[in-house]
Scaffold this motif. Sequence first.
Motif, PDB file in Angstrom:
ATOM      1  N   VAL A 569      77.838  87.070  41.501  1.00  0.00           N
ATOM      2  CA  VAL A 569      76.532  86.690  42.068  1.00  0.00           C
ATOM      3  C   VAL A 569      75.465  86.542  40.982  1.00  0.00           C
ATOM      4  O   VAL A 569      74.757  85.522  40.936  1.00  0.00           O
ATOM      5  N   PRO A 570      75.299  87.520  40.071  1.00  0.00           N
ATOM      6  CA  PRO A 570      74.314  87.321  38.989  1.00  0.00           C
ATOM      7  C   PRO A 570      74.622  86.106  38.124  1.00  0.00           C
ATOM      8  O   PRO A 570      73.708  85.392  37.700  1.00  0.00           O
ATOM      9  N   SER A 571      75.908  85.848  37.858  1.00  0.00           N
ATOM     10  CA  SER A 571      76.262  84.690  37.028  1.00  0.00           C
ATOM     11  C   SER A 571      75.895  83.392  37.718  1.00  0.00           C
ATOM     12  O   SER A 571      75.336  82.472  37.102  1.00  0.00           O
ATOM     13  N   LEU A 574      72.087  82.984  37.660  1.00  0.00           N
ATOM     14  CA  LEU A 574      71.631  82.536  36.351  1.00  0.00           C
ATOM     15  C   LEU A 574      71.929  81.052  36.153  1.00  0.00           C
ATOM     16  O   LEU A 574      71.082  80.286  35.661  1.00  0.00           O
ATOM     17  N   ALA A 575      73.134  80.627  36.559  1.00  0.00           N
ATOM     18  CA  ALA A 575      73.503  79.217  36.427  1.00  0.00           C
ATOM     19  C   ALA A 575      72.586  78.337  37.270  1.00  0.00           C
ATOM     20  O   ALA A 575      72.163  77.261  36.832  1.00  0.00           O
ATOM     21  N   ALA A 576      72.260  78.803  38.499  1.00  0.00           N
ATOM     22  CA  ALA A 576      71.366  78.022  39.358  1.00  0.00           C
ATOM     23  C   ALA A 576      69.977  77.920  38.749  1.00  0.00           C
ATOM     24  O   ALA A 576      69.327  76.872  38.828  1.00  0.00           O
ATOM     25  N   SER A 577      69.520  79.015  38.126  1.00  0.00           N
ATOM     26  CA  SER A 577      68.195  78.999  37.492  1.00  0.00           C
ATOM     27  C   SER A 577      68.165  78.009  36.332  1.00  0.00           C
ATOM     28  O   SER A 577      67.221  77.228  36.186  1.00  0.00           O
ATOM     29  N   LEU A 578      69.182  78.031  35.503  1.00  0.00           N
ATOM     30  CA  LEU A 578      69.243  77.092  34.383  1.00  0.00           C
ATOM     31  C   LEU A 578      69.354  75.651  34.870  1.00  0.00           C
ATOM     32  O   LEU A 578      68.773  74.738  34.274  1.00  0.00           O
ATOM     33  N   ARG A 583      66.935  70.344  35.761  1.00  0.00           N
ATOM     34  CA  ARG A 583      66.567  69.243  36.644  1.00  0.00           C
ATOM     35  C   ARG A 583      65.055  69.085  36.775  1.00  0.00           C
ATOM     36  O   ARG A 583      64.560  67.996  37.074  1.00  0.00           O
ATOM     37  N   GLY A 584      64.321  70.210  36.578  1.00  0.00           N
ATOM     38  CA  GLY A 584      62.873  70.142  36.698  1.00  0.00           C
ATOM     39  C   GLY A 584      62.393  70.738  38.003  1.00  0.00           C
ATOM     40  O   GLY A 584      63.029  70.575  39.048  1.00  0.00           O
TER      41      GLY A 584
END
Length: 640
Positions: A569-571, A574-578, A583-584
Amino acid sequence: MPLFLLPLFPLLGFALLMLFPRAFPGKAGGWLASGAVLASFVVAALRFLGQTETPSHEVLWTWLPNMALNANLAVGFWFDQLSALMTLIITGVGFLIHLYSISYMGHDPRFTRFFAFLNFFVAMMLILVLADSYPLMFVGWEGVGMASYLLIGFWFQGRNSEASDQDLRDASDREGVANSNAARKAFIMNRIGDLGFMLGMFLLYRLYGTLSIPELAERVEGARVAQTGIELACLFLLVGAVGKSGQLPLTTWLPDAMAGPTPVSALIHAATMVTAGVYLVARSHFLYDLAPNASMWVAWVGGLTALYGALSALNQHDIKKILAYSTVSQLGYMFLAVGLHAYSAGVFHLLTHAFFKALLFLSAGAVIHALHEEQDVRAMGGMRRFMPFTHVVALMGVLAIAGIPIWSGFFSKDAILAAAYEANPLLYVIGLGVALLTAFYMGRWYFLVWRGDYRGHAEHPHEADTLMKVPLGILAALATLGGLLNIPGFLGGAHAFDTYLGRAVPVHGHEIAVSTEILLTVLAVAAGLGGLAWAYAEHKRRALFEGPLGQTSTRALYLDDLYNGVVSVPSRALAASLDTVDRGVDGTIGGVASTASAPGGLFAWWQSGFVRAYAVSMLLGTALIIGYWAIKTIGMGGGA
């Protein structure tokens, strides 16, 4: 016959099926792949029959010559009693699984590719067990990892992706996603173990200057120094073994590996990949004999994993997942044995487990096939009336894994429990408790599938065909009689298996009284019978082991949930945040990125690659420079 023929035949089968699939229409590809493995089995059998006490060492060519590290590695094969036994298991059981698969996978649209992957799997496993050095072993190690990824995710589109019914296609899509995730999970978790394997190799080279297994054994025996270094190297190798054999804490990929077709489950869980970790420790016995602390870690990892797997299997509902967690537990038994330096006991259980676990998985596959892909044991029952032959052979497998005399598991499991009793009372208690739990969950599996009333929805379940029955019958005979290869002395035997394997690995001799050994045997048999009686009582009460303990077992002690919450879940967050940043946010950050890159875009069109464009650029540049200096000169003159 030369040893290189052992992996060469399945490698040729793989190459032909992958390069020329249309040349093998219908089931021809299955017969070719099966013939290739059978040819390897014939070579293994002939080499076994002609074997002497002196190991055979055949070098094919020099690999990585004149390295900067001054360690010339060769592609060579080492054939002693341990590797002879492993090649017979891999090719013998592997051939039976290939033969079974011709019928089981007969209607699959990717039939030929499936058999190509099976051949590749067998070839890589043979390289692993024949390798005369750790780097070559690692080649096979990575090869079976790649093959497992391809086979576990074989149905990456689901089994009904081309169905006309939309609901079936949707369910198939979900199944495909789950299968793909299981394959990735196995691949990624095995990479963690592979890092340990590599670190172990690097440290061994640093200590002894070679990674050739025969040379390393001689140097370790001659030096008997660097105790701390050996301990650390053995711990690194243990990490590799834990990853490949699905031991704690890297165990969660192994139950999910049953996402592949049932023959894949039989091949991975019984005869090949998951036994590689046990083989690595047994092959490295000359290191672990000098590393008591690392050896104790091996034993405790095995004992705790055996308990974890047994507790997790108690209340599973998938017919294959019960067997998958059973594999985790039985591998724990093997690690317990080799960790206590009872290498022969551990390898003997590896042999008997290959027989009865392949039998159980293939029996489960026959049931799934008969019920049109149904895998929930709660939707089965009474299958003995529809499948009398498969019922009998499955019962042989249950009695073998439960450790009931005279079936094979009785002999191999008792040897492990005797070694544990002599070494550590707590490990013995764990092992005996696992024997009780094993008999219970396998008894539950048997009663839910084969006894009682039929609770399923599939119409007209049918018996397996002849092509599936032949491997089942052979495996049932081996699971029943295989234990006679190593009858202990107190039962009038001569420890024939121990005597044979003792030429390659040390054999642990029990220093306990005969009366004590008889008592331990009685307790083990009582645990097996008690577990089966417990399962029968639960079945009569129509109880399915529900309640808090049942839920905990169903969730596999929440280990997967823990990893999901702590790592996955944390990974993903983090991937979604990046990804959001990339994408902006509302176009703002994306707009900043576009603005920053705009100047480069202004000139990108000019980089056309045409010489005339670059010549014009040079002329314009020259003209601008001349103009600049002219204006500057005129300006300076005007100022004067």
